[in-house]
Design a protein around this motif. Structure first.
Motif, PDB file in Angstrom:
ATOM      1  N   ALA A   1       1.034  12.421  13.041  1.00 24.96           N
ATOM      2  CA  ALA A   1       0.216  13.154  12.084  1.00 24.96           C
ATOM      3  C   ALA A   1       0.306  12.492  10.708  1.00 24.96           C
ATOM      4  O   ALA A   1       1.334  11.913  10.350  1.00 24.96           O
ATOM      5  CB  ALA A   1       0.692  14.600  12.001  1.00 24.96           C
ATOM      6  N   PRO A   2      -0.774  12.547   9.922  1.00 25.13           N
ATOM      7  CA  PRO A   2      -0.730  11.961   8.570  1.00 25.13           C
ATOM      8  C   PRO A   2       0.451  12.496   7.775  1.00 25.13           C
ATOM      9  O   PRO A   2       0.780  13.684   7.837  1.00 25.13           O
ATOM     10  CB  PRO A   2      -2.066  12.403   7.959  1.00 25.13           C
ATOM     11  N   MET A   3       1.091  11.610   7.037  1.00 21.49           N
ATOM     12  CA  MET A   3       2.270  12.004   6.265  1.00 21.49           C
ATOM     13  C   MET A   3       1.879  12.665   4.951  1.00 21.49           C
ATOM     14  O   MET A   3       0.795  12.430   4.411  1.00 21.49           O
ATOM     15  CB  MET A   3       3.156  10.782   6.012  1.00 21.49           C
ATOM     16  N   THR A   4       2.771  13.470   4.424  1.00 22.59           N
ATOM     17  CA  THR A   4       2.562  14.161   3.153  1.00 22.59           C
ATOM     18  C   THR A   4       3.313  13.429   2.044  1.00 22.59           C
ATOM     19  O   THR A   4       4.230  12.642   2.313  1.00 22.59           O
ATOM     20  CB  THR A   4       3.074  15.603   3.237  1.00 22.59           C
ATOM     21  N   PRO A   5       2.967  13.685   0.769  1.00 20.33           N
ATOM     22  CA  PRO A   5       3.711  13.062  -0.336  1.00 20.33           C
ATOM     23  C   PRO A   5       5.211  13.313  -0.258  1.00 20.33           C
ATOM     24  O   PRO A   5       6.009  12.412  -0.542  1.00 20.33           O
ATOM     25  CB  PRO A   5       3.084  13.704  -1.580  1.00 20.33           C
TER      26      PRO A   5
ATOM     27  N   ASN B   1       4.188  -0.148  11.298  1.00 18.99           N
ATOM     28  CA  ASN B   1       3.255   0.925  10.947  1.00 18.99           C
ATOM     29  C   ASN B   1       2.360   1.355  12.097  1.00 18.99           C
ATOM     30  O   ASN B   1       2.108   0.603  13.045  1.00 18.99           O
ATOM     31  CB  ASN B   1       2.364   0.500   9.786  1.00 18.99           C
ATOM     32  N   HIS B   2       1.885   2.599  11.991  1.00 23.73           N
ATOM     33  CA  HIS B   2       0.755   3.079  12.780  1.00 23.73           C
ATOM     34  C   HIS B   2      -0.347   3.405  11.752  1.00 23.73           C
ATOM     35  O   HIS B   2      -0.664   2.555  10.940  1.00 23.73           O
ATOM     36  CB  HIS B   2       1.155   4.275  13.632  1.00 23.73           C
ATOM     37  N   THR B   3      -0.921   4.579  11.794  1.00 22.03           N
ATOM     38  CA  THR B   3      -1.929   4.936  10.776  1.00 22.03           C
ATOM     39  C   THR B   3      -1.447   6.005   9.810  1.00 22.03           C
ATOM     40  O   THR B   3      -1.966   6.109   8.695  1.00 22.03           O
ATOM     41  CB  THR B   3      -3.227   5.434  11.444  1.00 22.03           C
ATOM     42  N   MET B   4      -0.438   6.796  10.214  1.00 22.84           N
ATOM     43  CA  MET B   4      -0.040   7.932   9.375  1.00 22.84           C
ATOM     44  C   MET B   4       0.552   7.484   8.043  1.00 22.84           C
ATOM     45  O   MET B   4       0.545   8.223   7.064  1.00 22.84           O
ATOM     46  CB  MET B   4       0.949   8.842  10.105  1.00 22.84           C
ATOM     47  N   GLU B   5       1.022   6.230   7.984  1.00 21.54           N
ATOM     48  CA  GLU B   5       1.600   5.732   6.731  1.00 21.54           C
ATOM     49  C   GLU B   5       0.531   5.453   5.668  1.00 21.54           C
ATOM     50  O   GLU B   5       0.861   5.211   4.508  1.00 21.54           O
ATOM     51  CB  GLU B   5       2.399   4.447   6.983  1.00 21.54           C
ATOM     52  N   PHE B   6      -0.750   5.495   6.075  1.00 16.10           N
ATOM     53  CA  PHE B   6      -1.824   5.213   5.126  1.00 16.10           C
ATOM     54  C   PHE B   6      -2.518   6.482   4.631  1.00 16.10           C
ATOM     55  O   PHE B   6      -3.559   6.420   3.973  1.00 16.10           O
ATOM     56  CB  PHE B   6      -2.850   4.258   5.760  1.00 16.10           C
ATOM     57  N   ALA B   7      -1.919   7.632   4.934  1.00 17.95           N
ATOM     58  CA  ALA B   7      -2.441   8.899   4.420  1.00 17.95           C
ATOM     59  C   ALA B   7      -2.392   8.893   2.891  1.00 17.95           C
ATOM     60  O   ALA B   7      -1.596   8.175   2.270  1.00 17.95           O
ATOM     61  CB  ALA B   7      -1.625  10.064   4.971  1.00 17.95           C
ATOM     62  N   ASP B   8      -3.248   9.689   2.298  1.00 17.33           N
ATOM     63  CA  ASP B   8      -3.343   9.716   0.829  1.00 17.33           C
ATOM     64  C   ASP B   8      -2.059  10.240   0.194  1.00 17.33           C
ATOM     65  O   ASP B   8      -1.486  11.235   0.636  1.00 17.33           O
ATOM     66  CB  ASP B   8      -4.515  10.606   0.399  1.00 17.33           C
ATOM     67  N   ASP B   9      -1.626   9.539  -0.826  1.00 18.20           N
ATOM     68  CA  ASP B   9      -0.464   9.949  -1.608  1.00 18.20           C
ATOM     69  C   ASP B   9      -0.839   9.835  -3.080  1.00 18.20           C
ATOM     70  O   ASP B   9      -0.719   8.778  -3.689  1.00 18.20           O
ATOM     71  CB  ASP B   9       0.748   9.064  -1.289  1.00 18.20           C
ATOM     72  N   ASN B  10      -1.374  10.935  -3.622  1.00 16.34           N
ATOM     73  CA  ASN B  10      -1.787  10.976  -5.025  1.00 16.34           C
ATOM     74  C   ASN B  10      -2.782   9.863  -5.354  1.00 16.34           C
ATOM     75  O   ASN B  10      -2.656   9.152  -6.356  1.00 16.34           O
ATOM     76  CB  ASN B  10      -0.565  10.880  -5.942  1.00 16.34           C
TER      77      ASN B  10
ATOM     78  N   TYR C   1       1.420   3.989   2.206  1.00 15.07           N
ATOM     79  CA  TYR C   1       2.083   2.728   2.534  1.00 15.07           C
ATOM     80  C   TYR C   1       2.487   1.993   1.260  1.00 15.07           C
ATOM     81  O   TYR C   1       3.555   1.369   1.210  1.00 15.07           O
ATOM     82  CB  TYR C   1       1.128   1.870   3.365  1.00 15.07           C
ATOM     83  N   ASP C   2       1.638   2.098   0.230  1.00 14.28           N
ATOM     84  CA  ASP C   2       1.983   1.482  -1.056  1.00 14.28           C
ATOM     85  C   ASP C   2       3.236   2.123  -1.634  1.00 14.28           C
ATOM     86  O   ASP C   2       4.097   1.433  -2.208  1.00 14.28           O
ATOM     87  CB  ASP C   2       0.826   1.635  -2.044  1.00 14.28           C
ATOM     88  N   TYR C   3       3.346   3.447  -1.503  1.00 11.71           N
ATOM     89  CA  TYR C   3       4.535   4.132  -2.010  1.00 11.71           C
ATOM     90  C   TYR C   3       5.777   3.640  -1.286  1.00 11.71           C
ATOM     91  O   TYR C   3       6.825   3.373  -1.920  1.00 11.71           O
ATOM     92  CB  TYR C   3       4.388   5.642  -1.833  1.00 11.71           C
TER      93      TYR C   3
ATOM     94  N   ARG D   1      -0.485  -8.361  -2.075  1.00 11.96           N
ATOM     95  CA  ARG D   1      -0.075  -7.419  -3.119  1.00 11.96           C
ATOM     96  C   ARG D   1       1.446  -7.338  -3.253  1.00 11.96           C
ATOM     97  O   ARG D   1       1.971  -7.126  -4.353  1.00 11.96           O
ATOM     98  CB  ARG D   1      -0.639  -6.033  -2.801  1.00 11.96           C
ATOM     99  N   TYR D   2       2.136  -7.525  -2.132  1.00 10.05           N
ATOM    100  CA  TYR D   2       3.597  -7.390  -2.135  1.00 10.05           C
ATOM    101  C   TYR D   2       4.239  -8.635  -1.512  1.00 10.05           C
ATOM    102  O   TYR D   2       4.732  -8.593  -0.372  1.00 10.05           O
ATOM    103  CB  TYR D   2       4.008  -6.139  -1.358  1.00 10.05           C
TER     104      TYR D   2
END
Length: 320
Positions: free
Chosen positions: A158-162, A190-199, A204-206, A238-239
């Motif tokens: 499931a998509p991750m939360t902040p 990674n799968h896809t849940m790490e790309f959920a919106d975080d602010n 994934y960037d976080y 980017r990294y």
């Protein structure tokens, strides 16, 4: 070739004809392409075969031409030590292993990584690090066990939360520090849940920005990152130095973001799906990638998994 060594063979032969004969006797697809790296495979691809006969499975992969593997369990070998012997007997290296990380006993995973000869102790689903222990399924019926595992996987994917991104970054730093102390490197797949919106940005960037650049590294799954709507080159550029490994995966037609459920993408042999590997390799070459591993998702409706592994290898070897 026969048991005679390459050096002795050339010393005795000393002729162009002998060199040509030796080259013809080398494994069928021996060159290191397409990033100047050996082509590896995540053993999840042939998991069913590995469970039946690990020795025969590894031997067949070596015959195809694979030089490196990444583990996801030990198959019929049962232990890391037994599987390592099979690797050694077939000239296979294991630079990375997908392992289960118990925050109360990280040495268990690290011991297996060392036994296998790994540089990287890798988490296939980093979110699992935050999970409580698995429920006891020993007394469950097969149907109940299957339902329980499906529920766990839905939760994991499931998509991750902040809040989860913050907690996971902290946990990854702890695992990374412990891995470094143990002489290993910790990596996260990674799968896809790490790309959920975080602010307003992908989580994934976080995770990359808030983990120690010297202790936590990443393995980008090129298939799943494509499903998530991103490109490997975005993050590799980017990294710099953070992404060290790639999973080479392809899918048939995809619905962006749909990792589970009825619209989940179906695996395809590399080069026959929607992931553009010519572009990916052109944009990441020389950017610090150390290992690449073929990984194919099921169902294997077009051909058996081992045949798919050979098709995948041949395709990658053609990208020169």
């Amino acid at each position: 070739m026969s048991n005679i060594t390459r050096r002795v063979f050339l010393g005795r032969a000393g002729s162009l004809a002998a060199v040509t004969a030796m080259a013809a006797a080398m494994p069928r697809f021996a060159s290191a392409t397409p990033l100047g790296l050996p082509i590896g495979i995540q053993l999840y691809v042939v998991n069913a075969d590995l469970g039946k006969d690990a020795e025969a499975t590894i031997k067949q992969l070596a015959t195809i031409g694979y030089k490196e593997v990444e583990t996801a369990g030990f198959g019929s070998a049962k232990t890391a030590a037994a599987l390592r012997k099979i690797f050694d007997d077939n000239g296979i290296k294991c630079p990375s292993a997908h392992l289960q990380f118990d925050m109360n006993n990280l040495n268990k995973a690290f011991d297996d990584a060392h036994t296998l000869g790994c540089t990287y102790a890798t988490s296939s689903v980093p979110k699992q690090i935050l999970a409580s222990s698995m429920p006891d399924m020993s007394s469950m019926s097969q149907d109940d066990r299957r339902a329980a595992m499906a529920k766990i996987m839905r939760t994991m994917l499931a998509p991750m939360t902040p809040d989860e991104f913050k907690a996971l970054a902290e946990a990854m730093n702890k695992v990374g520090a412990a891995a470094k102390t143990s002489g290993l490197r910790f990596a996260a797949h990674n799968h896809t849940m790490e790309f959920a919106d975080d602010n307003g940005k992908p989580g994934y960037d976080y995770l990359i920005s808030n983990t120690d650049k010297d202790k936590v590294f990443f393995e980008i799954d090129c298939g799943w990152i494509t499903v998530a709507g991103h490109k490997p080159s975005e993050y590799i550029n980017r990294y710099p130095g953070r992404i060290r490994m790639l999973h080479i995966k392809d899918f048939l037609a995809i619905e962006p973001g749909a990792a589970t459920g009825p619209n989940a993408p179906k695996g395809a042999e590399i080069g026959t799906g929607v992931v553009n590997y010519k572009e990916i390799f052109a944009t990441v070459k020389g950017k610090g990638i150390e290992h690449i591993f073929v990984e194919q998702e099921g169902p294997y409706s077009r051909m058996p998994a081992m045949q798919a592994a050979e098709v995948d290898y041949k395709y990658l070897n053609s990208l020169k």
